[in-house]
Design an enzyme around this catalytic site. Structure first.
Site, PDB file in Angstrom:
ATOM      1  N   GLU A  55       0.833  -1.208   0.000  1.00  0.00           N
ATOM      2  CA  GLU A  55       0.000   0.000   0.000  1.00  0.00           C
ATOM      3  C   GLU A  55       0.864   1.254   0.000  1.00  0.00           C
ATOM      4  OE1 GLU A  55      -3.068   2.335  -0.314  1.00  0.00           O
ATOM      5  OE2 GLU A  55      -3.617   0.259   0.146  1.00  0.00           O
ATOM      6  N   HIS A 108       0.323  -9.270  -2.822  1.00  0.00           N
ATOM      7  CA  HIS A 108      -1.060  -8.847  -3.059  1.00  0.00           C
ATOM      8  C   HIS A 108      -1.339  -8.924  -4.557  1.00  0.00           C
ATOM      9  CE1 HIS A 108      -4.336  -5.787  -3.348  1.00  0.00           C
ATOM     10  NE2 HIS A 108      -4.642  -6.207  -2.130  1.00  0.00           N
ATOM     11  N   ARG A 154      -5.430 -15.427   1.412  1.00  0.00           N
ATOM     12  CA  ARG A 154      -6.500 -14.562   1.903  1.00  0.00           C
ATOM     13  C   ARG A 154      -7.304 -14.090   0.702  1.00  0.00           C
ATOM     14  NH1 ARG A 154      -5.683  -8.505   1.824  1.00  0.00           N
ATOM     15  NH2 ARG A 154      -6.280  -9.111  -0.280  1.00  0.00           N
ATOM     16  N   SER A 186     -10.124 -11.219  -0.413  1.00  0.00           N
ATOM     17  CA  SER A 186     -10.778  -9.991   0.030  1.00  0.00           C
ATOM     18  C   SER A 186     -11.634  -9.390  -1.072  1.00  0.00           C
ATOM     19  CB  SER A 186      -9.730  -8.951   0.455  1.00  0.00           C
ATOM     20  OG  SER A 186     -10.363  -7.756   0.884  1.00  0.00           O
ATOM     21  N   THR A 194     -12.263   0.670   0.974  1.00  0.00           N
ATOM     22  CA  THR A 194     -11.368   1.154  -0.068  1.00  0.00           C
ATOM     23  C   THR A 194     -11.420   2.662  -0.255  1.00  0.00           C
ATOM     24  OG1 THR A 194     -11.644  -0.982  -1.157  1.00  0.00           O
ATOM     25  CG2 THR A 194     -10.715   0.797  -2.481  1.00  0.00           C
ATOM     26  N   HIS A 211      -8.865  -3.728   6.209  1.00  0.00           N
ATOM     27  CA  HIS A 211      -8.026  -2.736   5.528  1.00  0.00           C
ATOM     28  C   HIS A 211      -8.834  -1.446   5.434  1.00  0.00           C
ATOM     29  CE1 HIS A 211      -4.906  -1.671   2.442  1.00  0.00           C
ATOM     30  NE2 HIS A 211      -5.896  -0.942   1.927  1.00  0.00           N
ATOM     31  N   HIS A 219      -9.039   2.664   4.675  1.00  0.00           N
ATOM     32  CA  HIS A 219      -8.483   3.912   4.149  1.00  0.00           C
ATOM     33  C   HIS A 219      -8.939   5.078   5.009  1.00  0.00           C
ATOM     34  CE1 HIS A 219      -6.200   3.067   0.430  1.00  0.00           C
ATOM     35  NE2 HIS A 219      -6.804   1.888   0.572  1.00  0.00           N
ATOM     36  N   HIS A 238      -1.682  22.200  33.483  1.00  0.00           N
ATOM     37  CA  HIS A 238      -1.238  20.898  32.981  1.00  0.00           C
ATOM     38  C   HIS A 238       0.153  20.580  33.523  1.00  0.00           C
ATOM     39  CE1 HIS A 238      -4.113  19.997  29.481  1.00  0.00           C
ATOM     40  NE2 HIS A 238      -4.629  21.020  30.137  1.00  0.00           N
TER      41      HIS A 238
END
Length: 418
Positions: free
Chosen positions: A44, A103, A163, A165, A197, A224, A226, A321
């Site tokens: 990716e 892939h 796999r 998908s 996707t 997966h 995006h 803080h």
């Protein structure tokens, strides 16, 4: 909390299970403390607009990811180019501890090339939404199921993982999806994949789909996500809560468009859920080095607000803080910076600075100040900070000058009284 009768302060009682953000022991499907990362920077991530990884850089990244502790590394399809095939073969020969995947499209031609590279598994994908069926490959669900069956059986015959998908899962018809996954599960895939996707899914949609799918298939479930709408991290967490077993990540989240679930971000979220699991499984102190490696390779800067490793991730500025952090870091930190090889920084050069931070900085410089002196000096620093930004060196100079003046005054007083 309970209130002490002696001084009126509150005593914090720990939650019954020790971690209010931890896994729900009654939820037997949840995998938030038992999941695998499929690291896709070298697949990716290659789709990121600025990415170009030569063979040497790919090997360097693969070794670093393996040493970090990821379970799988996913590589670009060997059919993409001749160099992609050679790189895939080279990484497979490294003898890494993690499994190497590639892939591919749901084509027999791709599968035949992939199984010859030496990979441990093949990730097969095909579009299932109406958009992709009409404008991408133009095939119907019958064709998709038949093609998937042929490719899966072929890969399985080679004795490696497979796999399957869908692509654009969340814009696909639910009945079509479940029918497809049921068919490939029956064949014997190792995992089925859900892919958001275009980054359109919400955490609730993710949870509902994964829970439904978990009741249909017996194999593992990979997800997966995006990040087009900023939901990739939350969606990954919800997927694990619902029973997903594998999450795809990339370093810094790089990928097509604005990428996928960042490795560091996922680990930050899961660390809060089960610190012991994450700190034992991954070498977290190597995360910054990993991110610098990839950032340099794709010529980007690590964002100032990056999860864990950003320059501001453990920086505290406001006075209230800083006071609390100096007393107990858990007041404003859910992550321990030292677990990630990072350091905490208390900002002391702004109009928001509190006297506790100034006194703490003075002590770091071995300069003793009373509370009253620290408060007086803080007023001086705030006035300077109203005019311009003060660097740490500026603050340190003011601290030393103030302390020197105190020392001179004390010396003069002692001489006068002698």
């Amino acid at each position: 909390m309970s209130v002490s009768e002696a001084n009126g302060t509150e005593t914090i009682k720990p939650p019954m299970n020790g971690n209010p953000y931890g896994p729900n022991p009654s939820d037997f499907l949840s995998r938030v403390n038992n999941f695998s990362i499929i690291e896709s920077t070298l697949r990716e991530g290659e789709q990121f607009a600025n990415a170009f990884f030569d063979t040497e850089k790919k090997i360097q990244i693969a070794k670093a990811l393996d040493n970090f502790g990821v379970d799988y590394i996913e590589l670009t399809s060997p059919v993409a180019s001749e160099q992609s095939r050679q790189d895939c073969e080279a990484i497979c020969k490294l003898g890494l501890k993690c499994k190497i995947l590639t892939h591919i499209r749901c084509h027999m031609d791709d599968a035949r090339v992939a199984v010859e590279t030496g990979v441990d598994g093949v990730d097969v994908v095909i579009g299932t939404s109406q958009y992709l069926r009409k404008y991408s490959h133009g095939k119907d669900m019958t064709y998709i199921i038949d093609s998937a069956t042929e490719v899966i059986n072929f890969v399985k015959s080679k004795g490696i993982e497979v796999r399957f998908s869908s692509e654009d899962s969340f814009r696909s018809d639910l009945v079509d999806l479940l029918s497809l996954y049921k068919a490939v599960d029956k064949i014997g895939v190792n995992r089925v994949g859900i892919a958001d996707t275009v980054g359109c899914a919400t955490p609730r949609q993710v949870y509902d789909l994964i829970r439904t799918l978990r009741g249909v298939v017996s194999c593992d479930i990979e997800c997966h996500f995006h990040n087009d709408t900023g939901m990739a991290i939350a969606n990954a967490y919800c997927a694990l809560e619902a029973g997903a077993t594998h999450i795809d990540t990339s370093i810094l989240g790089i990928g097509e468009r604005n990428g996928i679930t960042p490795l560091g971000a996922l680990l930050a979220r899961m660390y809060v859920t089960d610190r012991e699991y994450i700190t034992h499984k991954y070498k977290l102190n190597q995360l910054r080095e990993l991110e610098n490696l990839v950032a340099d390779a794709v010529e980007v800067q690590i964002p100032f607000n990056n999860y864990i490793t950003g320059m501001c991730a453990f920086t505290h500025k406001a006075g209230i803080h800083a006071k609390a952090i100096l007393a107990n870091p858990s007041t404003y930190e859910i992550l321990k910076p030292e677990d990630f090889g990072m350091s905490r920084y208390v900002h002391v050069g702004s109009r928001l600075t509190g006297w506790n931070a100034i006194k703490s900085r003075a002590e770091q410089l071995n300069l003793h100040l009373t509370d009253a002196q620290a408060k007086e000096l803080t007023v001086r620093i705030k006035k300077l900070a109203d005019v311009r930004t003060l660097a740490m060196d500026d603050v340190d100079r003011v601290l030393r000058e103030y302390h020197a003046d105190l020392s001179d005054a004390d010396r003069i007083t002692k001489e006068a009284s002698a």
